[in-house]
Design an enzyme around this catalytic site. Structure first.
Site, short mmCIF file in Angstrom:
data_model
loop_
_atom_site.label_atom_id
_atom_site.label_comp_id
_atom_site.label_asym_id
_atom_site.label_seq_id
_atom_site.Cartn_x
_atom_site.Cartn_y
_atom_site.Cartn_z
N MET A 151 -9.12 19.41 62.09
CA MET A 151 -9.67 18.56 61.04
C MET A 151 -10.95 19.15 60.48
SD MET A 151 -9.35 15.90 59.26
CE MET A 151 -10.54 15.56 57.98
N GLU A 152 -11.04 19.12 59.16
CA GLU A 152 -12.09 19.83 58.43
C GLU A 152 -13.39 19.05 58.23
OE1 GLU A 152 -9.13 18.75 57.03
OE2 GLU A 152 -9.46 17.95 55.02
N ASN A 153 -13.75 18.11 59.11
CA ASN A 153 -14.98 17.34 58.95
C ASN A 153 -16.15 18.25 58.54
OD1 ASN A 153 -13.53 15.17 60.40
ND2 ASN A 153 -13.81 16.56 62.11
N GLU A 205 -4.48 19.86 50.30
CA GLU A 205 -3.69 20.51 51.34
C GLU A 205 -2.83 21.65 50.79
OE1 GLU A 205 -4.49 20.30 54.18
OE2 GLU A 205 -5.49 18.37 54.38
N GLU A 225 -9.68 11.09 59.13
CA GLU A 225 -8.65 11.21 58.09
C GLU A 225 -7.35 10.61 58.63
OE1 GLU A 225 -7.69 15.18 56.71
OE2 GLU A 225 -6.55 14.37 55.03
N GLU A 229 -9.13 25.30 58.01
CA GLU A 229 -10.16 24.26 58.09
C GLU A 229 -11.44 24.74 57.42
OE1 GLU A 229 -8.86 21.60 58.82
OE2 GLU A 229 -7.11 22.38 59.89
N1 PHE Z 1 -6.67 17.49 57.13
C1 PHE Z 1 -6.19 18.15 58.31
C2 PHE Z 1 -5.81 19.56 57.89
O1 PHE Z 1 -4.94 19.77 57.10
C3 PHE Z 1 -5.01 17.55 58.95
C4 PHE Z 1 -5.22 16.21 59.57
C5 PHE Z 1 -4.79 15.07 58.94
C6 PHE Z 1 -5.82 16.11 60.80
C7 PHE Z 1 -4.94 13.83 59.50
C8 PHE Z 1 -5.96 14.87 61.38
C9 PHE Z 1 -5.51 13.73 60.74
O2 PHE Z 1 -6.38 20.49 58.27
ZN ZN Z 2 -5.58 20.89 55.61
#
Ligand code: PHE
Ligand code: ZN
Length: 854
Positions: free
Chosen positions: A260-262, A317, A126, A295
């Protein structure tokens, strides 16, 4: 590696230009042959042209890739390499695209794409990092199922979804849930797991793991419990269940963000997951619990329902922050969480919204999307949802959310989709409410009152100052929660939500025996700045009587601000009535310790600067610092005789438990220790330091001593004890700068950048030092300009290593227009110096240009 971009005219992307991709991606198969400097990635992707496509251009994003070969349906093809990717002539029917590329994870210090951290392979995709792994339509509205084969000799090799096979030197994974590429993840290395399990409400057993480097196994138990609590909470409150057999979390030392929410494979900055009583403070524990929840909650709000494009970032978000705040309020204390969130909002989002970087929660243009992971998108995005919930009511909120999950599961959505479910569920027209998503700036709400013949009238006038690109603002829907108190302190009207929709609007309350005292903006029901002429006596009255805990704290906070503002502007002495009120509160054992600790915590110096600025004054950082010192010293003296007793009475005995109750008590105890240390020469703090068996108390003692310039021995001892623990060392680096006097702050920070353990490659360490510099208000803004200069030099040095972190940290300069012309000139010179750096990244270029152009 640096995304070297020209210093002028980078490309701008616009929301209005959205066009769907012309192809369906049916499936993705990736094979990785891991090697630190030459990893090969083979992709096999089935594309089908969309019948109704407006645009059939076959363009795949790709950056920093060496293309080895490309094939269509098994036949080699020649792709045209173009700016940011490739184009190719493709058949007008379904076809299999195959490409082989080579990448260099070991050279990837930007920490985006596939990179190495302490010998471990990991990814961050992301927002637009997948294009650094292979050629792909790297946009969130392209969703597909992924099958991944990893070849290498790492003991543990992980990807998204469920494992489908493994053998000597290989592992295969399949993720059945279609997802955008930004949720792809791969991790490989020498890792150990802390296992756990969870049975979902429909009886499915889920295997849970937290993967860490050997040696960190002992710091996983708290995170695992937080994960299970999150899974249960999302079932109980939103009815949402987990959807794979396995959920993995990995801790990584080098990471640009928090976590990060992968899908099925969350990757965490180790600072946001590893916890132990000896190495983590209460604040760390609370934050870790919240981020694990955040996450995890993304699995539904973000992954199952994702964003159509990155302009919609707050769709996932804002909602996920809102959900994690609800979770923390349920797990801990609702009022304490609300107060903490408002403090953070005012510290981070209000300055953003009032300065050159102001943007709406849904921006309409960007150059580099990484620059929009902001307090506005996250925290204001969550505030907007809180307002929506308040306007429609709890039942309607959950009704709308159920409809959202039912209607949009598996889709890539927009803010329009989100608002539509609320309109459909409630029959309400949200077109005016939608302005919250498109207008930047913090509304000011001016309140005036009138009382005659038993009728009390409150009049509200709203206006929002201009922000970049938005000179005029229309009135917004503002839910204003109001209660009324009688002069004897009883609540005569319970909280009621007044809906402001016009520039000027009045509300009346009849049948009142006398003029009431209003409690306005209860629970901070809207992210606005309230302007109201009132007296310190009335504030003290609300501090003593308001039934709304938020407004009770707010009254104390307002008193603290008024006192400090008067000290700065008129050289006044600390307000005696306020000191008395504080003394009364601190001794009041009936009151929640966490609440007492919050009331005893002074507003930050930056907050005072912001307040002065809002009122048309030019803040003088040194004077603000002096006022803070004088105030705290006076408070300590006033409490002198009772401090030892209060310290003893609030000390938490027995084994350390990181729960809200203990944390509240320790927070109060630490506040008292810091006051006591100003008077007792550090005796008590030294005793606490020597006997502490947990980081909260050890750190509080060290901070109190260092602030009093009595902590040299303890600081050395702390270093000796913790030098091998990266996360604890970050605290050691930051604390020295946070505690430095204004005139020595920059020099202290500079010396620490020469320390052998300082590193540009580890974002946590860089942030510990440079973040602490920027966070020491009087030190950073010291008249010498040394703070500005040091930060600029280090940002310039970091930019070629890690553009994303550089650009984020540039925001330390965003408040520059608040200050006097000499400081403005100094900052402007530094910003111009950064902008003139050759090969400056697109990320930093955009941030600095925006700050300079306003
Ligand atoms: N999407 C992640 C979060 O809010 C944040 C994130 C964004 C991490 C970009 C890495 C790079 O939990
Ligand atoms: Zn987030």
């Amino acid at each position: 590696m640096n995304d070297a971009a020209p210093n002028a005219a980078p490309q701008t992307f616009y929301l209005k230009d959205y066009k769907p991709f012309g192809y369906e991606v049916e499936s993705v198969k990736l094979t990785f042959q891991l090697s630190p400097n030459a990893t090969k990635v083979h992709s096999a992707i089935r594309f089908t042209p969309k019948a109704d496509a407006e645009d059939n251009r076959f363009f795949l994003h790709g950056e920093q890739l060496s293309l080895i070969s490309a094939k269509i349906d098994g036949t080699p093809v020649t792709a045209r390499l173009v700016d940011g990717g490739l184009e190719c002539d493709v058949p007008g029917r379904s076809f299999l695209w195959e490409a082989e590329v080579e990448i260099d994870p070991a050279a990837n210090t930007a920490l985006e794409g596939l990179y190495m951290s302490n010998g471990m392979y990991c990814t961050q995709c992301e927002a637009e990092g997948f294009r650094k792994i292979t050629y792909y339509p790297d946009r969130p509205d392209v969703m597909s199922t992924f099958t991944v084969r990893i070849e290498g000799d790492e003991p543990v090799m992980l990807s998204n979804g469920n494992p489908t096979g493994a053998g000597e030197g290989w592992a295969e994974w399949h993720d059945p849930w279609p997802k955008p590429a930004y949720l792809f993840a791969l991790v490989a290395g020498d890792l150990v797991n802390h296992p756990g399990s969870f049975t979902t409400k429909s009886g499915k057993d889920v295997e849970l793991n937290i993967w860490v480097r050997p040696g960190d196994e002992g710091k996983c138990a708290f995170g695992m419990e937080a994960l299970k609590k999150s899974m249960k909470w999302d079932e109980d409150v939103y009815g949402l269940e987990y959807d794979l057999d396995l959920f993995n979390i990995v801790a990584v030392d080098d990471f640009n963000m928090g976590a990060m929410e992968n899908k099925g494979l969350n990757i965490f900055n180790s600072s946001c997951v590893l916890a132990s009583p000896e190495t983590s403070t209460d604040a760390n524990f609370e934050r870790i619990e919240a981020i694990i929840a955040h996450e995890y909650f993304h699995n539904w709000t973000g992954n199952r329902i994702t964003c159509r494009d990155w302009f919609q970032l707050c769709l996932k978000e804002g909602l996920t922050v809102f959900r994690d705040a609800q979770f923390t309020a349920d797990m801990r204390s609702e009022p304490v969480k609300r107060i903490e969130d408002v403090i953070a909002l005012r510290a981070r989002q209000f300055p953003e919204d009032g300065g050159p970087l102001a943007h709406p929660p849904r921006p309409e243009e960007f150059q580099e999307i990484n620059n929009f992971y902001t307090a506005t998108v996250y925290e204001k995005g969550a505030e907007v949802i809180g307002m929506l919930k308040r306007l429609v009511g709890d039942d309607n909120y959950y009704k709308a959310l159920n409809l959202y999950f039912e209607r949009h599961d598996g889709q890539a959505c927009t803010i329009e989709d989100w608002l539509k479910v609320f309109e459909d569920a409630t029959g309400r027209d949200l077109s005016q409410f939608k302005l919250w998503y498109s207008q930047a700036g913090t509304p000011r709400v001016k309140v005036s009152e009138d009382y005659a013949d038993g009728t009390y009238t409150l009049t509200f006038e709203q206006s929002t100052p201009p922000t970049p690109g938005q000179p005029e603002k229309a009135p917004r829907v503002i839910p204003m929660a109001v209660g009324l108190l009688s002069p004897n302190g009883d609540e005569i009207r319970a909280t009621e939500v007044l809906e402001l929709t016009e520039a000027k609007q009045s509300f009346t309350f009849d049948g009142l025996a006398s003029k009431p005292v209003p409690s306005i903006l209860r629970e901070f029901s809207a992210p606005v700045i309230l302007e109201r002429e009132t007296t310190n006596a009335e504030r003290a009255f609300l501090l003593a009587h308001d039934t709304d805990p938020f407004n009770c704290w707010e009254a104390g906070n307002a008193l603290a601000k008024e006192t400090r503002v008067a000290m700065v502007l008129d050289g006044a002495a600390p307000d005696a009535a306020y000191l008395d009120a504080l003394e009364k509160l601190v001794r009041d054992d009936e009151q929640d310790p966490a609440f007492r600790a919050l009331v005893l915590s002074p507003p930050s110096q930056s907050d005072i600067a912001q307040t002065l600025h809002e009122r048309g004054h030019t803040p003088d950082p040194q004077k603000i610092y002096d006022a803070a010192e004088t105030f705290t010293q006076t408070l300590a003296q006033q409490l002198e005789t009772s401090l030892p007793r209060l310290y003893a009475a609030t000390t938490v005995e027995g084994p350390y438990v990181p729960d809200a109750d203990g944390a509240g008590k320790r927070a109060l105890n630490s506040r008292i220790l810091s006051l006591l240390t100003r008077l007792d020469g550090g005796e008590q703090a030294a005793r606490q330091y020597a006997s502490a068996d947990n980081m909260t108390q050890q750190y509080a003692a060290l901070a109190a001593l260092m602030k009093a310039e009595k902590g040299e021995a303890q600081s050395k001892a702390f270093f000796e004890q913790w030098q091998d623990d990266r996360l604890v060392m970050d605290k050691w680096f930051a604390l020295q700068i946070a505690c430095a006097a204004p005139e020595t702050t920059a020099a202290t920070a500079k010396e620490l950048t020469q320390h052998p353990l300082f590193s540009m490659k580890n974002p946590n360490r860089f942030r510990a030092v440079m973040g602490a510099l920027a966070g020491n208000h009087a030190g950073f803004h010291h008249a010498s300009g040394a703070g500005y200069q040091l930060l600029a030099e280090n940002l310039i040095a970091l930019d070629s290593v890690n553009p994303q972190t550089t650009a984020r940290m540039c925001a330390a300069f965003q408040t520059w227009k608040r200050y006097d012309s000499k400081r403005q000139a100094q900052i402007q010179a530094e910003l111009e110096r950064i902008l003139a750096t050759s090969g400056l990244s697109r990320d930093t270029h955009e941030m600095v240009s925006r700050m300079l152009s306003a």
